[in-house]
Enzyme design. Sequence first.
Site, PDB file in Angstrom:
ATOM      1  N   LEU A  37      12.927  -6.633 -37.077  1.00 40.25           N
ATOM      2  CA  LEU A  37      13.270  -5.241 -37.517  1.00 40.25           C
ATOM      3  C   LEU A  37      13.184  -4.237 -36.089  1.00 40.25           C
ATOM      4  O   LEU A  37      12.141  -4.520 -35.330  1.00 40.25           O
ATOM      5  CB  LEU A  37      12.465  -4.465 -38.172  1.00 40.25           C
ATOM      6  N   ASP A  38      14.178  -3.698 -35.606  1.00 41.85           N
ATOM      7  CA  ASP A  38      13.839  -2.725 -34.394  1.00 41.85           C
ATOM      8  C   ASP A  38      12.716  -2.050 -34.431  1.00 41.85           C
ATOM      9  O   ASP A  38      12.292  -1.352 -35.542  1.00 41.85           O
ATOM     10  CB  ASP A  38      15.190  -1.974 -34.311  1.00 41.85           C
TER      11      ASP A  38
END
Length: 293
Positions: A37-38
């Site tokens: 996930l960013d």
Amino acid sequence: MDGVIVVDKPEGWTSHDVVAKMRGIARTKRIGHLGTLDPIATGVLPLVLEKATRLAQFYTRSDKIYEGVVHFGWSTNTYDRAGEATSEKKEVAVDAAELEALLERFRCEFLQTPPPVSAKKVDGRRAYDLARQSVAVELEPVKVTLYELTLLGVAGADARLRAHCSGGTYMRSLAHDLGELMGCGAHLQELRRTASAEFEISQARTLEQLQALATDDRLVDAIVPASQMLPLMTGVYVDDLTVTRIRQGRNFPASPFRSDPASRYVKALSREGELVAIGEAVLPNLYHPAVVL
């Protein structure tokens, strides 16, 4: 400890940061994640522990569900709010009907170009590492599918979307592409993952909650056992003698009444219900232990 812990990733943390933190909480180095996930994103980040790390290969293209906010008015070099503006900043008011018509173009299988700042590899190096060194990269488009793309609401320059997509889909790229089509530029403002494969936000715990469980010697309460992973894969029970043979790398049979003849893989479960191996079909109703726990 063989299984999955679903973390509700906090904003500002990388997936690697979360893994590092959980290694301390769980007191083990054998932890990996099932899809990054960013840093700006929050939500479902499944972490595999101990022997269950061997099952990560079966999750590389798992479906995801996201809710996010796209801000229209300018684009950025990272395709999200963390990047630098790459177009003139404009004040816009999104027309819901116009945006809805554009969303229809993406409710299908299509080729999507990943963001230039991403974890994709170019000649063995991560694209984000090359971007930091100001090296121009051209990433190949990847085939992705959006099974659902719903406009949840519009407020000024912001549009909130929900997307159910195939693995490898970048919501940042979707935001950027929508901005291009609208002619005003856009970037991803917020993102929350509510599901990844079979793991949902209702199962997720914060790092603080997980630390508290570990302090009380109750971290096991947060673990999804390996036997419950890959729920769509047929499970077959094997006796103790077959368990021994599987651990020796020998093929094992499965009852045609218990296994799906068309299935490539089955889960071999002990009499106690523990996952022993993932078997790969070599003949009808005969499986080779591809992964042994």
